[in-house]
Design a protein around this motif. Sequence first.
Motif, PDB file in Angstrom:
ATOM      1  N   ASP A  20      -0.121   4.932   4.325  1.00 37.15           N
ATOM      2  CA  ASP A  20      -0.149   3.853   3.338  1.00 37.15           C
ATOM      3  C   ASP A  20      -1.607   3.519   3.027  1.00 37.15           C
ATOM      4  N   ALA A  21      -2.038   3.776   1.791  1.00 36.16           N
ATOM      5  CA  ALA A  21      -3.447   3.607   1.423  1.00 36.16           C
ATOM      6  C   ALA A  21      -3.847   2.160   1.191  1.00 36.16           C
ATOM      7  N   HIS A  22      -2.868   1.247   1.076  1.00 29.31           N
ATOM      8  CA  HIS A  22      -3.227  -0.161   0.868  1.00 29.31           C
ATOM      9  C   HIS A  22      -2.001  -1.052   1.089  1.00 29.31           C
ATOM     10  N   CYS A  23      -2.131  -1.995   2.006  1.00 25.73           N
ATOM     11  CA  CYS A  23      -1.065  -2.974   2.239  1.00 25.73           C
ATOM     12  C   CYS A  23      -1.689  -4.212   2.874  1.00 25.73           C
ATOM     13  N   HIS A  24      -0.922  -5.285   2.907  1.00 24.57           N
ATOM     14  CA  HIS A  24      -1.455  -6.523   3.498  1.00 24.57           C
ATOM     15  C   HIS A  24      -0.406  -7.254   4.324  1.00 24.57           C
ATOM     16  N   PRO A  25       0.030  -6.651   5.443  1.00 25.51           N
ATOM     17  CA  PRO A  25       1.036  -7.278   6.303  1.00 25.51           C
ATOM     18  C   PRO A  25       0.543  -8.516   7.050  1.00 25.51           C
ATOM     19  N   THR A  26      -0.774  -8.762   7.037  1.00 22.99           N
ATOM     20  CA  THR A  26      -1.262  -9.989   7.685  1.00 22.99           C
ATOM     21  C   THR A  26      -0.793 -11.228   6.928  1.00 22.99           C
ATOM     22  N   ASP A  27      -0.256 -11.044   5.703  1.00 30.92           N
ATOM     23  CA  ASP A  27       0.336 -12.180   4.989  1.00 30.92           C
ATOM     24  C   ASP A  27       1.602 -12.667   5.701  1.00 30.92           C
ATOM     25  N   THR A  28       2.246 -11.760   6.459  1.00 30.59           N
ATOM     26  CA  THR A  28       3.458 -12.110   7.207  1.00 30.59           C
ATOM     27  C   THR A  28       3.201 -11.776   8.669  1.00 30.59           C
ATOM     28  N   HIS A  37       6.720   0.425  15.296  1.00 27.24           N
ATOM     29  CA  HIS A  37       8.032   1.054  15.172  1.00 27.24           C
ATOM     30  C   HIS A  37       8.274   1.647  13.780  1.00 27.24           C
ATOM     31  N   MET A  38       7.263   1.628  12.939  1.00 22.19           N
ATOM     32  CA  MET A  38       7.440   2.116  11.566  1.00 22.19           C
ATOM     33  C   MET A  38       7.407   3.636  11.491  1.00 22.19           C
ATOM     34  N   LYS A  39       8.051   4.185  10.450  1.00 23.88           N
ATOM     35  CA  LYS A  39       7.990   5.612  10.175  1.00 23.88           C
ATOM     36  C   LYS A  39       6.645   5.992   9.574  1.00 23.88           C
ATOM     37  N   THR A  40       6.081   5.102   8.772  1.00 26.06           N
ATOM     38  CA  THR A  40       4.763   5.347   8.190  1.00 26.06           C
ATOM     39  C   THR A  40       3.748   5.490   9.309  1.00 26.06           C
ATOM     40  N   LYS A  41       2.979   6.572   9.262  1.00 18.84           N
ATOM     41  CA  LYS A  41       2.092   6.898  10.389  1.00 18.84           C
ATOM     42  C   LYS A  41       0.944   5.912  10.551  1.00 18.84           C
ATOM     43  N   THR A  42       0.277   5.597   9.440  1.00 18.56           N
ATOM     44  CA  THR A  42      -0.890   4.720   9.510  1.00 18.56           C
ATOM     45  C   THR A  42      -0.937   3.809   8.291  1.00 18.56           C
ATOM     46  N   LEU A  43      -1.317   2.556   8.524  1.00 16.43           N
ATOM     47  CA  LEU A  43      -1.450   1.569   7.457  1.00 16.43           C
ATOM     48  C   LEU A  43      -2.923   1.248   7.231  1.00 16.43           C
ATOM     49  N   THR A  44      -3.327   1.228   5.982  1.00 12.00           N
ATOM     50  CA  THR A  44      -4.668   0.755   5.621  1.00 12.00           C
ATOM     51  C   THR A  44      -4.508  -0.700   5.212  1.00 12.00           C
ATOM     52  N   ILE A  45      -4.923  -1.601   6.103  1.00 12.17           N
ATOM     53  CA  ILE A  45      -4.614  -3.024   5.959  1.00 12.17           C
ATOM     54  C   ILE A  45      -5.783  -3.804   5.363  1.00 12.17           C
ATOM     55  N   MET A  46      -5.468  -4.627   4.368  1.00 16.08           N
ATOM     56  CA  MET A  46      -6.443  -5.556   3.802  1.00 16.08           C
ATOM     57  C   MET A  46      -5.806  -6.935   3.690  1.00 16.08           C
ATOM     58  N   ARG A 216      -7.068  13.890  -5.365  1.00 21.36           N
ATOM     59  CA  ARG A 216      -7.593  12.536  -5.539  1.00 21.36           C
ATOM     60  C   ARG A 216      -6.500  11.473  -5.623  1.00 21.36           C
ATOM     61  N   ILE A 217      -5.275  11.834  -5.332  1.00 20.45           N
ATOM     62  CA  ILE A 217      -4.168  10.886  -5.475  1.00 20.45           C
ATOM     63  C   ILE A 217      -3.720  10.380  -4.110  1.00 20.45           C
ATOM     64  N   LEU A 218      -3.401   9.075  -4.047  1.00 20.28           N
ATOM     65  CA  LEU A 218      -2.953   8.435  -2.814  1.00 20.28           C
ATOM     66  C   LEU A 218      -1.684   7.631  -3.078  1.00 20.28           C
ATOM     67  N   ALA A 219      -0.952   7.329  -2.011  1.00 24.21           N
ATOM     68  CA  ALA A 219       0.264   6.527  -2.108  1.00 24.21           C
ATOM     69  C   ALA A 219       0.112   5.260  -1.280  1.00 24.21           C
ATOM     70  N   GLU A 220       0.672   4.176  -1.754  1.00 24.06           N
ATOM     71  CA  GLU A 220       0.566   2.905  -1.035  1.00 24.06           C
ATOM     72  C   GLU A 220       1.827   2.070  -1.247  1.00 24.06           C
ATOM     73  N   MET A 234       7.155   3.020   0.803  1.00 20.44           N
ATOM     74  CA  MET A 234       6.351   4.233   0.922  1.00 20.44           C
ATOM     75  C   MET A 234       7.169   5.470   0.559  1.00 20.44           C
ATOM     76  N   GLU A 235       8.404   5.508   1.025  1.00 19.08           N
ATOM     77  CA  GLU A 235       9.250   6.655   0.681  1.00 19.08           C
ATOM     78  C   GLU A 235       9.483   6.732  -0.822  1.00 19.08           C
ATOM     79  N   ASP A 236       9.710   5.585  -1.454  1.00 19.63           N
ATOM     80  CA  ASP A 236       9.958   5.563  -2.895  1.00 19.63           C
ATOM     81  C   ASP A 236       8.763   6.090  -3.683  1.00 19.63           C
ATOM     82  N   ILE A 237       7.557   5.637  -3.344  1.00 17.91           N
ATOM     83  CA  ILE A 237       6.393   6.060  -4.130  1.00 17.91           C
ATOM     84  C   ILE A 237       6.032   7.514  -3.847  1.00 17.91           C
ATOM     85  N   VAL A 238       6.201   7.967  -2.609  1.00 18.57           N
ATOM     86  CA  VAL A 238       5.951   9.386  -2.305  1.00 18.57           C
ATOM     87  C   VAL A 238       6.918  10.264  -3.085  1.00 18.57           C
TER      88      VAL A 238
END
Length: 268
Positions: A20-28, A37-46, A216-220, A234-238
């Motif tokens: 995930d190239a961009h997410c903000h779970p610190t809001d929750t 426990h997520m399937k997504t391997k790594t989160l890029t958190i902002m 040059r393309i990323l998914a988030e 993430m699955e939907d955008i991929v």
Amino acid sequence: MSSIKQEVEEPLPWHLGVFDAHCHPTDTVASLGDIAHMKTKTLTIMATRQQDQGLVAKFADVFGLIDAQDRGGRVVPAFGHRTPKKILTAQLNLAGDLQRAASVHGVAAHGLLYETLAQTWRGHEQVIVSKRERRRRPDFEAYEDTNPSNVTQRDMSKPWPPRLCLHSYSGSADTIRHYLHPSVPVVVFFSFSNLVNFASQSKKAVDAIKAVPDDRILAESDFHCAGKRMDHLMEDIVRSICRIRCWSLSHGVEQLASNWRRFVFGFE
């Protein structure tokens, strides 16, 4: 009695690594425990709130990656906040000084954003060498001198970041060409999310996804809560990116993973 044949959707190859190239779970905050426990391997958190910067740092200490081989972590932290133009320029200068990648979002101001970014490298554009000149100078290392990633890794402390992600990119395909011009000394990536890019005007998003080079393309997810919902986004955008670019799911997941590593670390 007629039978209805159901089309079985090919499962997403999560085992190849979805990033995930961009997410903000610190809001929750309550959802942060679900990261492990997520399937997504790594989160890029902002963080979206200035007061949550420390929380991003804390979770990076707990879940942060050890190295580019993805060992030992689930989180890559990103620090910053919504800003006027002067502060954004200062943050870009800092990213350049530290040789860190930067992620930015232009909302209905794509021309202004490009001008702000371009000002950081103005006067330092890459020299474009013609094919004729290369033939005249066979000893000229054209690739080294024109490839942005090589130049920025070699020459440290520049007033612009070595790599840039335009997250949830909602600009036009024409604007993409400005960022990809050979004279631009920054490796620019374009990230897309279902929440922003396919909420409306999906044709514009499709055209943009088609215009971005493979590498040059990323998914988030661009989502505010870790867990199953973020995985689904993430699955939907991929799947959307793979469908638009006519990629198989396995090829698409591997390509997006390779691109994410290049964005974050500068190499695969």
